[in-house]
Write an enzyme that holds these catalytic residues in place. Sequence first.
Site, PDB file in Angstrom:
ATOM      1  CG  ASP A 138      -3.551   4.631  -2.056  1.00 24.57           C
ATOM      2  OD1 ASP A 138      -2.858   3.620  -1.860  1.00 24.57           O
ATOM      3  OD2 ASP A 138      -4.505   4.950  -1.324  1.00 24.57           O
ATOM      4  CG  ASP A 140      -1.790   1.165   1.371  1.00 26.75           C
ATOM      5  OD1 ASP A 140      -2.032   1.817   0.331  1.00 26.75           O
ATOM      6  OD2 ASP A 140      -2.254   1.453   2.484  1.00 26.75           O
TER       7      ASP A 140
END
Length: 413
Positions: free
Chosen positions: A282, A98
């Site tokens: 992201d 992430d």
Amino acid sequence: MKITTLTSISLAAVIAIVAKADTAAPSDGLFRIPIIKSEISQRARDSRQSWYVTLRKYGLSRTKSEMESQAVSAVPLIDYYGLVDIGTPPQTLKLQFDTGSSRFVISTTECPVCSGTAPFNRALSSTFRAGVQPWNIRYGDGSFAKGVIAEDKVTLGNINVQNQKLNLVQTESVNFDDTVDGVMGLSFGAISGSTTVFESMLEQKLVDQGVFSFFFGKRAINGGGEVIFGGVDMDRIEPGNVITYTNVTEATHWNIDVQDFIMNDGSFAKDKNTTPIRSIVDTGTTLLVGPEDWVRWYHSQIPKSRKFRKTWVVPCKGHSKLSVVIEGKAFTVPYEDLTREYIGFGLCFSAVQTSSADYLILGDVFLKNNYVVFDQAEKRVGFAPLKTEAREVTVTVDTEDEDAASSRVQEEL
Ligand SMILES: *[C@@H]1O[C@H](CO)[C@@H](O)[C@H](O)[C@H]1NC(C)=O
């Protein structure tokens, strides 16, 4: 051993070195960590849930007017995970990679009702170092996870990171996710006062280049992908292209400035007389989530798009594409990727949804079409169009509950 990185130019030289040093090394010398498309999320394909996950992660609501109510809650659906070995002997955990967070959070056997498939058991690891520093995450809806920070060895491919700080989950208010055992944060550790696993790799001089690169595949490899720590795989990039880098504007998240968004003949920068548009890159977000004015502008470029139950829906079929302009170069997303699951009447859930923030979050919808290089050392992000074969798509409209959905939509439209 130090990971060997290469560009396509140094290929031949590197093969020889790698072959000698490590017989298990792939022929081009890049150590690829596969990332796997979660079966659960493929089955559920619930874009509304993945939108809420993003909002909760950033502490946002759907719209500015919803800010006070903090009505957003979600059961996370994680799209991709990779296998990471922790401890000695290694325990293999499924982790989300992430770039939108910085902590290395793992489920443990100490937690009575924790998420995950194979939580980490400290008692089985000889390299585990206990810690007492507490940590916690608390969300707007009252849910939380907490525990202590400890250290252990982490192995990614052939890279052994010693004494990696790990946020052990010892208590969880709700079962966050049963498809993964944790989240490996890859933004800048400074956000949470942690040291990310890639920052550890740099400190311990385990990689030659201070970059890691993501490839998210589509049909070509069953929706999987791979991440490379310490290198760039130029072979993933459409021939004739270079990597376009843009400086990180603030080294907390991977914040960059996008100059413009172009959809059909519309230009957001020209139409709204604003530029640049702050955006966060992201890998842990599925959709494109942005400020209401941008989302409204975007949908105004798509005939027949509309609001439906506070979400945006668009025609399932179309030919428009979205161009994201970075450092003067346009990176595109085809229409097929801008539509999500079928709602009814030829309408699909839009891959572009709102948030109360004044910045955009560029998720997997964008990254599936463009190779991305996170350059931690130089604090910049690089993009290049993925090879066409990797970008090939088929339009899949889920027709399973089409009739039921149609009548529901008819009632509400
Ligand atoms: C990016 O940052 C580097 C180093 O801080 C600087 O030398 C360079 O001029 C910057 N590039 C742009 C386009 O601002």
